[in-house]
Design a protein around this motif. Structure first.
Motif, PDB file in Angstrom:
ATOM      1  N   SER A 168       0.000  80.158   3.639  1.00 27.30           N
ATOM      2  CA  SER A 168       0.373  81.381   4.354  1.00 27.30           C
ATOM      3  C   SER A 168       0.255  82.607   3.461  1.00 27.30           C
ATOM      4  O   SER A 168      -0.021  83.710   3.952  1.00 27.30           O
ATOM      5  CB  SER A 168       1.814  81.252   4.881  1.00 27.30           C
ATOM      6  OG  SER A 168       1.925  80.152   5.778  1.00 27.30           O
ATOM      7  N   ARG A 169       0.466  82.439   2.146  1.00 26.13           N
ATOM      8  CA  ARG A 169       0.332  83.570   1.237  1.00 26.13           C
ATOM      9  C   ARG A 169      -1.126  83.872   0.903  1.00 26.13           C
ATOM     10  O   ARG A 169      -1.535  85.032   0.861  1.00 26.13           O
ATOM     11  CB  ARG A 169       1.103  83.297  -0.062  1.00 26.13           C
ATOM     12  CG  ARG A 169       2.604  83.319   0.085  1.00 26.13           C
ATOM     13  CD  ARG A 169       3.265  83.391  -1.283  1.00 26.13           C
ATOM     14  NE  ARG A 169       2.811  82.320  -2.152  1.00 26.13           N
ATOM     15  CZ  ARG A 169       3.403  81.123  -2.265  1.00 26.13           C
ATOM     16  NH1 ARG A 169       4.501  80.879  -1.547  1.00 26.13           N
ATOM     17  NH2 ARG A 169       2.940  80.206  -3.087  1.00 26.13           N
ATOM     18  N   ASP A 170      -1.929  82.794   0.660  1.00 28.18           N
ATOM     19  CA  ASP A 170      -3.317  83.005   0.253  1.00 28.18           C
ATOM     20  C   ASP A 170      -4.231  83.341   1.425  1.00 28.18           C
ATOM     21  O   ASP A 170      -5.247  84.025   1.239  1.00 28.18           O
ATOM     22  CB  ASP A 170      -3.846  81.762  -0.471  1.00 28.18           C
ATOM     23  CG  ASP A 170      -3.080  81.483  -1.758  1.00 28.18           C
ATOM     24  OD1 ASP A 170      -2.391  82.404  -2.231  1.00 28.18           O
ATOM     25  OD2 ASP A 170      -3.170  80.356  -2.287  1.00 28.18           O
ATOM     26  N   LEU A 171      -3.900  82.827   2.617  1.00 27.85           N
ATOM     27  CA  LEU A 171      -4.708  83.102   3.818  1.00 27.85           C
ATOM     28  C   LEU A 171      -3.793  83.720   4.872  1.00 27.85           C
ATOM     29  O   LEU A 171      -3.532  83.137   5.925  1.00 27.85           O
ATOM     30  CB  LEU A 171      -5.346  81.816   4.355  1.00 27.85           C
ATOM     31  CG  LEU A 171      -6.216  81.022   3.370  1.00 27.85           C
ATOM     32  CD1 LEU A 171      -6.632  79.688   3.968  1.00 27.85           C
ATOM     33  CD2 LEU A 171      -7.451  81.827   2.988  1.00 27.85           C
ATOM     34  N   PRO A 172      -3.267  84.915   4.632  1.00 28.93           N
ATOM     35  CA  PRO A 172      -2.227  85.463   5.516  1.00 28.93           C
ATOM     36  C   PRO A 172      -2.796  85.957   6.833  1.00 28.93           C
ATOM     37  O   PRO A 172      -3.935  86.390   6.930  1.00 28.93           O
ATOM     38  CB  PRO A 172      -1.654  86.619   4.684  1.00 28.93           C
ATOM     39  CG  PRO A 172      -2.817  87.066   3.852  1.00 28.93           C
ATOM     40  CD  PRO A 172      -3.610  85.833   3.539  1.00 28.93           C
ATOM     41  N   LEU A 173      -1.962  85.892   7.843  1.00 29.76           N
ATOM     42  CA  LEU A 173      -2.276  86.487   9.138  1.00 29.76           C
ATOM     43  C   LEU A 173      -2.028  87.987   9.043  1.00 29.76           C
ATOM     44  O   LEU A 173      -0.929  88.426   8.684  1.00 29.76           O
ATOM     45  CB  LEU A 173      -1.404  85.863  10.233  1.00 29.76           C
ATOM     46  CG  LEU A 173      -1.603  86.403  11.645  1.00 29.76           C
ATOM     47  CD1 LEU A 173      -2.975  86.009  12.173  1.00 29.76           C
ATOM     48  CD2 LEU A 173      -0.508  85.899  12.579  1.00 29.76           C
ATOM     49  N   ARG A 174      -3.040  88.775   9.348  1.00 26.49           N
ATOM     50  CA  ARG A 174      -2.943  90.218   9.209  1.00 26.49           C
ATOM     51  C   ARG A 174      -2.092  90.822  10.329  1.00 26.49           C
ATOM     52  O   ARG A 174      -2.179  90.415  11.475  1.00 26.49           O
ATOM     53  CB  ARG A 174      -4.333  90.853   9.226  1.00 26.49           C
ATOM     54  CG  ARG A 174      -5.215  90.430   8.058  1.00 26.49           C
ATOM     55  CD  ARG A 174      -6.600  91.052   8.161  1.00 26.49           C
ATOM     56  NE  ARG A 174      -7.332  90.552   9.311  1.00 26.49           N
ATOM     57  CZ  ARG A 174      -7.588  91.279  10.390  1.00 26.49           C
ATOM     58  NH1 ARG A 174      -7.156  92.524  10.481  1.00 26.49           N
ATOM     59  NH2 ARG A 174      -8.273  90.760  11.399  1.00 26.49           N
TER      60      ARG A 174
END
Length: 529
Positions: free
Chosen positions: A122-128
């Motif tokens: 969730s931190r490295d591929l966060p939902l914008r």
């Protein structure tokens, strides 16, 4: 010199209630026998009754599908034709809802492993989160703000997994690599169809507000190409197709034509409310054809009633075994009557070329089509909804974007995202001002005539949904927008297929509008400000 002609007419009017007139009394068999003789039921005819039928036929499956400029693809019969014709065209637009759903699904598949790798994903591929200029209502903004940073972005995760099979941004322990790889494979098979276009491609043409596609089937000596130039219904039927002579989609080399023969005993046609062929029989009172009302110009209803009363018992149905998704035709038909005579029945088109029933337009080989359609389709709520209408007072057309999918991925009502401005009551010391043109609601997009009025071009602000965005790129053919208007919706559809599988797709549905519309647009006005 004019004259008046008159005459006398005798009409029996029995006063004795025992005289029943046309009533048939069950207790008087001699009277009923006389009525049978009077109505001609005992009259002999020089014709025999059919006692045997032998029919030869051919069937050929529809094996090719083509939509737009793409190459034709083979049909395997694994999906209904509605999904082929109505599926979206091109790569689906990325939105936060699909991204959040995909990320949440991957965390669910990880199970206990989500405690180790979920936070880092969730931190490295966060939902914008939504940007300030993105169109959304208050609910969508709150939902996206809640999910941002809590689940990974499904699109970013998809790009990370398709390369090495494991997310390269997260250090996976050696003992967990095989389990995560299996989970990633399952997730990719689920998420991939949602972000990749179907190889067959859809046949939606925004400039005509209709689906257009072609099918082909192998026939003796080549192939038959069927074209659906303007499919707008919810169910694909044979009436949607025309035969295109001389066209080719590569079906001539597919499965050969299947021949068959059927020998059976003919049976008379039966339908509810049918008049009884014998005087002694009681008729079914479920349907009363005598109460059918028809105007003089309603020829279809009059022909139906005449067929039911006069010719209903002259027909004998004969089944033609044609599988779904195939063409079929009768090559020979022989009928044997009760006198032992065998009569060959020619095709109706050979006797009268101007008469035909259930035939395909442009076909001269006698083929009929049985489409491979879904028996029952469930419709979801509208994802997008646009009302196209004309405004003769303003000499414009209007595209009213009632529902659309914003950047959040959730469906919003346009009047809630950008409500029209209310100028409020005039001030006490208001002065008169001249206004060249009054404003219209922002979700009312004008369609101005161009190219001599043959085409309508979308003007005004950029539309929010995909449906109007496609129309903005192509324009709208003026002839496709009648005075009644058109209501176009985009919604999810779900159906079960013959193999027991479930198919879900997004379809465009076109219905009649509500007539002309007006947004209150006026020119050259004086107002107080």
């Amino acid at each position: 010199m004019g004259s008046i002609t008159s005459w006398g007419r005798l009409e029996p009017q029995p006063f004795d209630p025992e005289l029943g007139g046309l009533a048939a009394r069950i207790g008087d068999p001699l009277w009923m026998l006389s009525r049978q003789w009077q109505t001609g039921e005992w009259q002999g005819e020089d014709a025999g009754s059919p006692v045997g039928v032998r029919m030869a036929y051919e069937t050929t499956p529809v094996t090719r599908y083509q939509a737009g400029p793409a190459a034709s693809v083979p049909l395997t019969g694994d999906r209904p034709w509605e999904r082929l014709a109505e599926q979206p065209t091109g790569v689906p637009r990325q939105d936060r809802r699909t991204a959040a759903t995909g990320g949440r699904r991957f965390l669910d598949l990880l199970g206990p492993l989500a405690d180790r790798y979920g936070d880092q994903l969730s931190r490295d591929l966060p939902l914008r989160a939504l940007a300030a200029g993105d169109e959304a209502d208050d609910r969508s903004r709150r939902v996206v703000a809640l999910l941002a940073g809590r689940v990974p972005d499904g699109y970013a995760l998809f790009a990370a997994l398709t390369g090495a099979g494991l997310p390269d941004t997260v250090e996976i322990r050696k003992e967990d690599r095989e389990a995560v790889r299996r989970i990633a494979v399952d997730w990719l098979s689920w998420f991939g169809p949602r972000v990749s276009p179907d190889e067959a491609g859809g046949g939606w043409e925004p400039q005509r507000l209709a689906h257009r596609f072609r099918l082909a089937a192998p026939v003796p000596g080549g192939e038959t190409v069927l074209s659906a130039p303007a499919y707008r219904d919810r169910r694909v039927d044979w009436t949607d197709f025309d035969v295109v002579p001389g066209d080719e989609l590569g079906a001539a080399k597919d499965a050969p034509v299947t021949t068959g023969e059927l020998a059976t005993l003919p049976t008379g046609l039966l339908f509810p409310g049918m008049p009884a062929p014998r005087w002694w029989e009681f008729e079914d009172a479920v349907l009363d054809f005598g109460r059918v009302s028809a105007a003089p110009e309603d020829l279809g209803r009059l022909l139906l009633v005449e067929f039911a009363f006069v010719y209903g018992n002259d027909f004998h149905p004969l089944p033609l075994p044609v599988p779904a998704g195939a063409l079929g035709r009768v090559t020979s038909l022989e009928v044997t009557n009760s006198f032992g005579e065998t009569v060959t029945i020619p095709a109706a088109s050979t006797v009268d070329p101007g008469w035909g029933m259930f035939g395909l337009t442009g076909d001269d080989q006698g083929w009929i089509l049985v489409p491979a359609t879904a028996a029952d389709v469930m419709d979801g709520e509208p994802v997008e909804e646009v009302l196209f209408s004309r405004d003769e007072m303003a000499n414009l057309g209007w595209a009213v974007e009632q529902r659309a999918v914003g950047a959040s991925g959730w469906t919003v009502r346009r009047r809630e995202t950008r409500p029209s401005e209310d100028p409020g009551p005039p001030a006490a010391d208001a002065v008169a001002r001249y206004r060249l043109m009054t404003p219209v609601p922002p979700h009312w997009l004008p369609l101005r005539p161009v190219d001599g009025g043959t085409r309508l071009e979308l003007a005004g602000p950029a539309p929010l949904g995909d449906l109007l965005t496609a129309v903005a790129g192509t324009g709208l053919t003026s002839a496709e927008l009648p005075r009644s208007g058109r209501l176009v919706t985009r919604r999810a559809r779900r159906a079960r297929w013959s193999d027991g599988g479930t198919h879900v797709w997004t379809a465009h549905e076109v219905r009649a509008g509500r007539g002309e519309s007006t947004a209150g647009l006026t020119f050259d006005t004086i107002e107080r400000s």
